[in-house]
Design an enzyme around this catalytic site. Sequence first.
Site, PDB file in Angstrom:
ATOM      1  N   ASN A 117      -7.131   4.518   8.092  1.00 26.23           N
ATOM      2  CA  ASN A 117      -6.670   3.124   8.078  1.00 26.23           C
ATOM      3  C   ASN A 117      -7.285   2.420   6.881  1.00 26.23           C
ATOM      4  O   ASN A 117      -8.360   2.801   6.412  1.00 26.23           O
ATOM      5  CB  ASN A 117      -7.109   2.414   9.363  1.00 26.23           C
ATOM      6  CG  ASN A 117      -6.634   0.972   9.431  1.00 26.23           C
ATOM      7  OD1 ASN A 117      -5.480   0.680   9.098  1.00 26.23           O
ATOM      8  ND2 ASN A 117      -7.505   0.067   9.843  1.00 26.23           N
TER       9      ASN A 117
ATOM     10  N   HIS B 239      -8.471  -1.475   5.716  1.00 20.19           N
ATOM     11  CA  HIS B 239      -8.749  -2.794   6.279  1.00 20.19           C
ATOM     12  C   HIS B 239      -9.201  -3.726   5.156  1.00 20.19           C
ATOM     13  O   HIS B 239     -10.037  -3.337   4.330  1.00 20.19           O
ATOM     14  CB  HIS B 239      -9.836  -2.680   7.355  1.00 20.19           C
ATOM     15  CG  HIS B 239     -10.103  -3.989   8.020  1.00 20.19           C
ATOM     16  ND1 HIS B 239      -9.227  -4.542   8.932  1.00 20.19           N
ATOM     17  CD2 HIS B 239     -11.112  -4.880   7.867  1.00 20.19           C
ATOM     18  CE1 HIS B 239      -9.698  -5.716   9.322  1.00 20.19           C
ATOM     19  NE2 HIS B 239     -10.838  -5.940   8.695  1.00 20.19           N
TER      20      HIS B 239
ATOM     21  N   GLU C 251      -7.245  -2.346  -2.720  1.00 23.33           N
ATOM     22  CA  GLU C 251      -6.702  -1.468  -1.663  1.00 23.33           C
ATOM     23  C   GLU C 251      -5.809  -0.407  -2.280  1.00 23.33           C
ATOM     24  O   GLU C 251      -5.837   0.769  -1.902  1.00 23.33           O
ATOM     25  CB  GLU C 251      -5.887  -2.281  -0.646  1.00 23.33           C
ATOM     26  CG  GLU C 251      -6.688  -3.254   0.174  1.00 23.33           C
ATOM     27  CD  GLU C 251      -5.843  -3.914   1.261  1.00 23.33           C
ATOM     28  OE1 GLU C 251      -4.985  -3.253   1.848  1.00 23.33           O
ATOM     29  OE2 GLU C 251      -6.051  -5.116   1.525  1.00 23.33           O
TER      30      GLU C 251
ATOM     31  N   ASN D 128       0.836  -1.211   0.000  1.00 25.11           N
ATOM     32  CA  ASN D 128       0.000   0.000   0.000  1.00 25.11           C
ATOM     33  C   ASN D 128       0.864   1.252   0.000  1.00 25.11           C
ATOM     34  O   ASN D 128       0.552   2.232  -0.683  1.00 25.11           O
ATOM     35  CB  ASN D 128      -0.952   0.001   1.198  1.00 25.11           C
ATOM     36  CG  ASN D 128      -2.206  -0.800   0.921  1.00 25.11           C
ATOM     37  OD1 ASN D 128      -3.060  -0.383   0.143  1.00 25.11           O
ATOM     38  ND2 ASN D 128      -2.321  -1.967   1.537  1.00 25.11           N
TER      39      ASN D 128
HETATM   40  C1  GAR Z   1      -3.184  -4.938   3.855  1.00 32.48           C
HETATM   41  O1  GAR Z   1      -3.999  -5.954   3.325  1.00 32.48           O
HETATM   42  C2  GAR Z   1      -3.968  -4.109   4.852  1.00 32.48           C
HETATM   43  O2  GAR Z   1      -5.319  -3.921   4.496  1.00 32.48           O
HETATM   44  C3  GAR Z   1      -3.845  -4.969   6.074  1.00 32.48           C
HETATM   45  O3  GAR Z   1      -2.511  -5.387   6.080  1.00 32.48           O
HETATM   46  C4  GAR Z   1      -2.076  -5.509   4.726  1.00 32.48           C
HETATM   47  C5  GAR Z   1      -0.794  -4.743   4.579  1.00 32.48           C
HETATM   48  O4  GAR Z   1      -0.255  -4.981   3.309  1.00 32.48           O
HETATM   49  N1  GAR Z   1      -4.185  -4.248   7.268  1.00 32.48           N
HETATM   50  C6  GAR Z   1      -4.826  -4.811   8.276  1.00 32.48           C
HETATM   51  O5  GAR Z   1      -5.174  -5.969   8.289  1.00 32.48           O
HETATM   52  C7  GAR Z   1      -5.099  -3.881   9.423  1.00 32.48           C
HETATM   53  N2  GAR Z   1      -6.139  -4.425  10.255  1.00 32.48           N
HETATM   54  P1  GAR Z   1       0.929  -4.092   2.774  1.00 32.48           P
HETATM   55  O6  GAR Z   1       1.979  -4.055   3.884  1.00 32.48           O
HETATM   56  O7  GAR Z   1       1.409  -4.839   1.560  1.00 32.48           O
HETATM   57  O8  GAR Z   1       0.401  -2.735   2.460  1.00 32.48           O
END
Ligand code: GAR
Length: 222
Positions: A110, A112, A177, A17
Amino acid sequence: MVRKVKIAVLVSGSGSNLQAIIDNIESGHLSAQIEIVISNTTEAYALRRAEKHGIPSIVIVSHDFSSREEFDQRLIAILNSHGIDLVVLAGFMRVLSPAVLNAFPLKVMNIHPALLPSFPGIHAQGQASDYAVKFSGCTVHFVDEGVDTGPIIIQAVVPVMPEDTEESLGARILAEEHKIYSQAIQWYAEGRLTVNGRRVSVANAAVARVSLCNPPLESPRN
Ligand code: GAR
């Protein structure tokens, strides 16, 4: 001319992200400047991504602090010293205390990996695939004192396939996302978000008028 919003991106993991936000800034699609990337672990690959793009980063590890309050005071000090307008949690696996939220009221977002309020907490993609819902997705929301409970800014929906695993569903969700987080931040930068209780309105946003069925209907039905 939209002002560049000064953001801090908080990470704990891969940072895909973060990468999408960097890419959208670099291609001119997001009016933001990442002042600092903050990780709560030295292991986060997100730190390498920041480095590759010349973005300053800092690691604050919880076991260096005697309490959650002390950790969060350090976090607030870092955010203030960088003049941060908006705190962007991007896979940051730690709950922030009210002290941080009070210091940055409605200035913490945030993402999710589920359609909140379904499947809050960890392993949301696995929860959705185990439950065998027909759709899941992702949610960008302002952070409040609950876990994944704050006012919702934007959601994206993806189908859940019969053969999906936590991983395959997670990958489909992650692709969405990467689009919706930058969109939410851009709306913030443009001053188009208004929060009234739980309701977030986006000034001049188009209205989504599609309905979806999964599996799809096989003929028109009234
Ligand atoms: C993502 O899927 C985000 O939505 C999730 O962690 C991942 C991070 O991916 N967040 C949560 O679950 C928070 N509750 P990334 O490090 O590749 O961006």
